[in-house]
Design a protein around this motif. Structure first.
Motif, PDB file in Angstrom:
ATOM      1  N   LEU A 103       0.855  -1.193   0.000  1.00 53.24           N
ATOM      2  CA  LEU A 103       0.000   0.000   0.000  1.00 53.24           C
ATOM      3  C   LEU A 103       0.889   1.242   0.000  1.00 53.24           C
ATOM      4  CD1 LEU A 103      -2.007  -2.220   1.037  1.00 53.24           C
ATOM      5  CD2 LEU A 103      -3.045  -0.440   2.442  1.00 53.24           C
ATOM      6  N   ASN A 104       0.468   2.257  -0.753  1.00 47.65           N
ATOM      7  CA  ASN A 104       1.234   3.496  -0.738  1.00 47.65           C
ATOM      8  C   ASN A 104       0.881   4.334   0.492  1.00 47.65           C
ATOM      9  OD1 ASN A 104      -1.150   4.901  -1.337  1.00 47.65           O
ATOM     10  ND2 ASN A 104      -0.690   5.058  -3.520  1.00 47.65           N
ATOM     11  N   THR A 105       1.472   5.507   0.620  1.00 49.14           N
ATOM     12  CA  THR A 105       1.273   6.317   1.826  1.00 49.14           C
ATOM     13  C   THR A 105      -0.127   6.906   1.907  1.00 49.14           C
ATOM     14  OG1 THR A 105       2.215   8.258   0.719  1.00 49.14           O
ATOM     15  CG2 THR A 105       3.719   6.886   2.022  1.00 49.14           C
ATOM     16  N   GLU A 106      -0.893   6.827   0.818  1.00 45.08           N
ATOM     17  CA  GLU A 106      -2.286   7.276   0.846  1.00 45.08           C
ATOM     18  C   GLU A 106      -3.254   6.124   1.118  1.00 45.08           C
ATOM     19  OE1 GLU A 106      -2.874   9.355  -2.819  1.00 45.08           O
ATOM     20  OE2 GLU A 106      -1.727  11.104  -2.149  1.00 45.08           O
ATOM     21  N   GLY A 107      -2.707   4.930   1.367  1.00 46.95           N
ATOM     22  CA  GLY A 107      -3.535   3.793   1.738  1.00 46.95           C
ATOM     23  C   GLY A 107      -4.079   2.993   0.578  1.00 46.95           C
ATOM     24  N   PRO A 129       3.286   8.499  -4.072  1.00 44.81           N
ATOM     25  CA  PRO A 129       3.544   9.699  -3.261  1.00 44.81           C
ATOM     26  C   PRO A 129       4.682   9.452  -2.271  1.00 44.81           C
ATOM     27  CG  PRO A 129       1.185   9.269  -3.404  1.00 44.81           C
ATOM     28  CD  PRO A 129       1.871   8.082  -4.014  1.00 44.81           C
ATOM     29  N   GLY A 130       5.636  10.363  -2.267  1.00 40.52           N
ATOM     30  CA  GLY A 130       6.768  10.209  -1.365  1.00 40.52           C
ATOM     31  C   GLY A 130       7.744   9.131  -1.761  1.00 40.52           C
ATOM     32  N   HIS A 131       7.466   8.446  -2.899  1.00 41.68           N
ATOM     33  CA  HIS A 131       8.355   7.408  -3.431  1.00 41.68           C
ATOM     34  C   HIS A 131       8.553   6.259  -2.432  1.00 41.68           C
ATOM     35  CE1 HIS A 131       8.935  10.777  -6.049  1.00 41.68           C
ATOM     36  NE2 HIS A 131       9.631  11.433  -5.152  1.00 41.68           N
ATOM     37  N   THR A 132       7.539   5.996  -1.618  1.00 35.74           N
ATOM     38  CA  THR A 132       7.621   4.927  -0.624  1.00 35.74           C
ATOM     39  C   THR A 132       6.309   4.154  -0.572  1.00 35.74           C
ATOM     40  OG1 THR A 132       6.914   6.426   1.137  1.00 35.74           O
ATOM     41  CG2 THR A 132       9.295   6.137   0.844  1.00 35.74           C
ATOM     42  N   ALA A 133       6.347   3.018   0.103  1.00 38.56           N
ATOM     43  CA  ALA A 133       5.153   2.184   0.278  1.00 38.56           C
ATOM     44  C   ALA A 133       5.343   1.322   1.519  1.00 38.56           C
ATOM     45  CB  ALA A 133       4.917   1.312  -0.955  1.00 38.56           C
ATOM     46  N   PHE A 134       4.257   0.638   1.915  1.00 38.33           N
ATOM     47  CA  PHE A 134       4.300  -0.286   3.049  1.00 38.33           C
ATOM     48  C   PHE A 134       3.953  -1.688   2.558  1.00 38.33           C
ATOM     49  CE2 PHE A 134       3.401   3.837   4.953  1.00 38.33           C
ATOM     50  CZ  PHE A 134       4.295   3.863   6.009  1.00 38.33           C
ATOM     51  N   GLN A 135       4.796  -2.649   2.907  1.00 36.06           N
ATOM     52  CA  GLN A 135       4.464  -4.063   2.701  1.00 36.06           C
ATOM     53  C   GLN A 135       3.815  -4.580   3.981  1.00 36.06           C
ATOM     54  OE1 GLN A 135       8.201  -5.930   1.657  1.00 36.06           O
ATOM     55  NE2 GLN A 135       8.102  -5.199  -0.456  1.00 36.06           N
ATOM     56  N   GLY A 168       4.952   7.950   7.953  1.00 41.79           N
ATOM     57  CA  GLY A 168       4.671   8.549   6.661  1.00 41.79           C
ATOM     58  C   GLY A 168       3.322   8.253   6.050  1.00 41.79           C
ATOM     59  N   LEU A 169       2.539   7.335   6.615  1.00 40.71           N
ATOM     60  CA  LEU A 169       1.196   7.073   6.103  1.00 40.71           C
ATOM     61  C   LEU A 169       0.328   8.311   6.320  1.00 40.71           C
ATOM     62  CD1 LEU A 169      -0.885   5.012   4.955  1.00 40.71           C
ATOM     63  CD2 LEU A 169      -1.389   4.396   7.333  1.00 40.71           C
ATOM     64  N   THR A 170      -0.345   8.773   5.275  1.00 40.47           N
ATOM     65  CA  THR A 170      -1.135  10.009   5.372  1.00 40.47           C
ATOM     66  C   THR A 170      -2.637   9.773   5.483  1.00 40.47           C
ATOM     67  OG1 THR A 170      -1.242  10.193   2.956  1.00 40.47           O
ATOM     68  CG2 THR A 170       0.596  11.299   4.069  1.00 40.47           C
ATOM     69  N   ASN A 171      -3.119   8.550   5.198  1.00 37.29           N
ATOM     70  CA  ASN A 171      -4.551   8.299   5.236  1.00 37.29           C
ATOM     71  C   ASN A 171      -4.793   6.953   5.904  1.00 37.29           C
ATOM     72  OD1 ASN A 171      -7.297   7.837   4.739  1.00 37.29           O
ATOM     73  ND2 ASN A 171      -7.238   8.899   2.760  1.00 37.29           N
ATOM     74  N   GLY A 193      -3.782 -11.660  13.616  1.00 35.12           N
ATOM     75  CA  GLY A 193      -2.703 -10.899  14.217  1.00 35.12           C
ATOM     76  C   GLY A 193      -1.694 -11.788  14.925  1.00 35.12           C
ATOM     77  N   PRO A 194      -0.557 -11.251  15.272  1.00 37.20           N
ATOM     78  CA  PRO A 194      -0.174  -9.863  15.040  1.00 37.20           C
ATOM     79  C   PRO A 194       0.122  -9.597  13.561  1.00 37.20           C
ATOM     80  CG  PRO A 194       1.642 -11.070  15.996  1.00 37.20           C
ATOM     81  CD  PRO A 194       0.464 -12.001  16.025  1.00 37.20           C
ATOM     82  N   PHE A 195       0.015  -8.319  13.188  1.00 32.93           N
ATOM     83  CA  PHE A 195       0.262  -7.882  11.812  1.00 32.93           C
ATOM     84  C   PHE A 195       1.617  -7.179  11.745  1.00 32.93           C
ATOM     85  CE2 PHE A 195      -4.241  -8.098  12.626  1.00 32.93           C
ATOM     86  CZ  PHE A 195      -4.740  -8.776  11.524  1.00 32.93           C
ATOM     87  N   MET A 196       2.202  -7.209  10.563  1.00 31.40           N
ATOM     88  CA  MET A 196       3.516  -6.584  10.408  1.00 31.40           C
ATOM     89  C   MET A 196       3.556  -5.776   9.123  1.00 31.40           C
ATOM     90  SD  MET A 196       7.342  -8.281  10.462  1.00 31.40           S
ATOM     91  CE  MET A 196       7.602  -8.681   8.730  1.00 31.40           C
ATOM     92  N   ALA A 197       4.201  -4.615   9.187  1.00 27.89           N
ATOM     93  CA  ALA A 197       4.451  -3.796   8.007  1.00 27.89           C
ATOM     94  C   ALA A 197       5.923  -3.423   7.961  1.00 27.89           C
ATOM     95  CB  ALA A 197       3.584  -2.536   8.025  1.00 27.89           C
ATOM     96  N   VAL A 198       6.423  -3.212   6.757  1.00 29.20           N
ATOM     97  CA  VAL A 198       7.792  -2.753   6.523  1.00 29.20           C
ATOM     98  C   VAL A 198       7.726  -1.646   5.479  1.00 29.20           C
ATOM     99  CG1 VAL A 198      10.010  -3.388   5.491  1.00 29.20           C
ATOM    100  CG2 VAL A 198       8.953  -4.896   7.176  1.00 29.20           C
ATOM    101  N   LYS A 199       8.429  -0.563   5.715  1.00 29.05           N
ATOM    102  CA  LYS A 199       8.430   0.559   4.768  1.00 29.05           C
ATOM    103  C   LYS A 199       9.527   0.354   3.727  1.00 29.05           C
ATOM    104  CE  LYS A 199       8.221   5.608   4.551  1.00 29.05           C
ATOM    105  NZ  LYS A 199       8.305   6.870   5.329  1.00 29.05           N
TER     106      LYS A 199
END
Length: 530
Positions: free
Chosen positions: A303-307, A333-339, A378-381, A439-445
């Motif tokens: 997911l990108n920083t806008e969700g 946006p911001g050239h990043t994302a979350f796995q 950095g997540l905006t939404n 859960g638990p859930f995990m994210a990596v930027k």
């Protein structure tokens, strides 16, 4: 470290896998004196090859074909391995499919047909190969199932590959000189053949090295932000460099300027991956190396920083998508994302990429809490983030209810998707679509890590001799291999074929360069100039 000498048979510019393959081939083909020069200091030895996982894509005819050249499989283990043959047709189809039918047919044919013999040739020279259990096999019901046609890697990855190649080259008498940057080419005015390379030493002085043959193996322009923005497009100057900071495109520009070398290939294309957002910006870390890669996205979501999701994480096996998803992340946006994964999927992630102490793990007991923690990074939404995952979970669950016969299998394209009659996402996940609900859930930027560029020089496929843009014929005494060779890859590439290309065409170039050097050495007219 060897010192510069003024006169060699074959001079190789660049000390990565392709350069070493060329030097070893030249030495074993009868070249009297072979020397490798590299612009980098010795502690940066190995070029981009050092930073790879050491994967070689090659034709093989089942497990029995590979067992003689690997050192990590005993008889008991061999009985637990499921491995299909990866044929000439398979490899050819993958290049045609992944590169959109644009790969030069003569180059790709040679790459495919000589891939098997090339890895066995490297093994003969002491390169330690292994079956890639950690990257290319899943253990399912007690059996190791290899997938994606990419079963070979080198021991200790790129680090081990360079160690083995240096040992082999030095054993054949090849000189290796660091902190020696090629600046310009010298020509014989009577024959218009390359006869020397002018080199800037670590002391800042210029030296001319006369050479009967010169092989360029100095990499692409991936470490040059100006050239990335110029050729790859806007924002590519912001991508993180995965490997050596010395691949600046200087030798590409030198060959085009001094020799009117013909340009070829996909100059607006490159290999780029999902890369740890906390990695260094302008060069790879020689200790961490390839472990900054984050290729576990088929097991979860991105997911990108806008969700929003922005790629089909399951469109194909990882081998055929990881080199293009970096570009997709750079466009966000911001050239990043979350796995993102849940507790069902995290045990399947590769430990070297996602282990504690190597990556910042964002852990939460719920999706809502995960969104809140990602907001701090950095997540905006956060609302859209949660909605996207819930919508995905509903779609994956609906598909499973309609298709109970389909079972999750990470070693194949299992067909578990989000697209059922009851519910369809606007952006599918085409395979491995399991609800992220436990859960638990995990994210990596992650961000975009650029590996190598696809634009290069046109060559004669038989010899890797560089073609002149003025005459459309080969330039006597000049050859090109590795990332500098243009025309093989367009838009994407089948994982592991870059190292194979370096060895296949390095071997050809070394043999051709040695033959040309021997012929020139026997020419009294040529000898009188030295």
């Amino acid at each position: 470290m060897a010192s510069l000498i003024n006169d060699v048979d074959v001079l190789v510019v660049g000390g990565g896998n392709a350069g070493f393959s060329a030097a070893i081939s030249a030495a074993e083909s009868g070249a009297r004196r072979v020397m490798i020069i590299d612009a980098c200091p010795e502690h940066w030895a190995g070029g981009n090859s050092f930073f790879t996982a050491g994967a070689f894509r090659a034709v093989y005819y089942g497990l029995e074909d590979l067992l003689p050249i690997v050192n990590n499989v005993d008889q008991a283990l061999a009985k637990k391995i499921d491995m299909q043959a990866y044929t000439v047709d398979d490899f050819s189809h993958d290049i045609h499919r992944i590169c959109g039918g644009r790969s030069d047919p003569a180059l790709s044919r040679i790459l495919v047909q000589e891939s098997n013999s090339a890895v066995k040739w490297l093994a003969k020279h002491g390169v330690r190969f292994q079956l890639s259990f950690n990257r290319q096999a899943y253990e399912v019901n007690g059996r190791f199932k290899f997938w994606g046609g990419l079963s070979l890697k080198t021991q200790d990855g790129g680090k081990g590959l360079i160690e083995d190649l240096r040992r082999a080259a030095q054993g054949l008498g090849v000189r290796i000189v660091f902190s020696a940057a090629a600046k310009r080419l010298g020509f014989d005015p009577s024959t218009e053949s390359v006869q020397s390379v002018f080199v800037q030493t670590a002391e800042g002085t210029e030296r001319e090295i006369r050479a009967a043959s010169v092989i360029l193996a100095a990499g692409g322009f991936e470490a040059n932000p100006r050239m990335r923005a110029q050729y790859l497009g806007p924002n590519w100057d912001l991508a993180k460099v995965r490997g050596t900071p010395y691949n600046t495109g200087a030798c590409l520009e030198m060959a085009i300027r001094d020799a009117s070398a013909k340009q070829a290939g996909n100059w607006s294309g490159c290999h780029s991956v999902a890369w740890d957002a906390n990695a260094p910006a302008h060069e790879g870390d020689r200790l961490v190396s390839n472990e900054y890669t984050k290729s576990g996205y088929p097991l979860g979501l991105m997911l990108n920083t806008e969700g929003d999701r922005f790629v089909d994480e399951g469109v194909d096996l990882r081998n055929y998508t990881y080199a293009i998803f970096g570009k997709a992340i750079l466009a966000q946006p911001g050239h990043t994302a979350f796995q993102i994964w849940d507790s069902q999927m995290t045990p399947w992630l590769r430990k070297e990429e996602y282990r504690d102490g190597r990556v910042e793990k964002i852990i939460a007991s719920s999706i809502t809490e995960l969104a809140e923690k990602c907001e701090q990074r950095g997540l905006t939404n956060t609302t859209k983030f949660v909605e996207t995952i819930i919508e995905y979970n509903d779609a994956a669950t609906a598909f499973q209810k309609e298709n109970p016969q389909k079972k999750w299998n990470p070693a194949i394209k299992d067909g578990l998707s989000t697209q059922s009659r009851a519910k369809r996402l606007s952006l599918a996940k085409s395979n491995w679509a399991v609800p992220l609900s436990k859960g638990p859930f995990m994210a990596v930027k992650v961000t975009c890590g650029v590996t190598f560029t696809f634009g290069g020089l046109a060559v004669d496929p038989k010899t890797a001799g560089v073609i002149s843009s003025a005459s459309n014929s080969t330039i006597p005494g000049l050859y090109c291999v590795g990332e500098m060779l243009g025309g093989l890859f367009y838009g994407n590439y089948p994982g592991g074929s870059g190292l194979t290309s370096g060895s296949v065409f390095g071997r050809r170039a070394g043999k051709a360069a040695a033959g040309a050097a021997i012929a020139r050495r026997g020419n009294p007219h040529y000898m009188s100039r030295l």
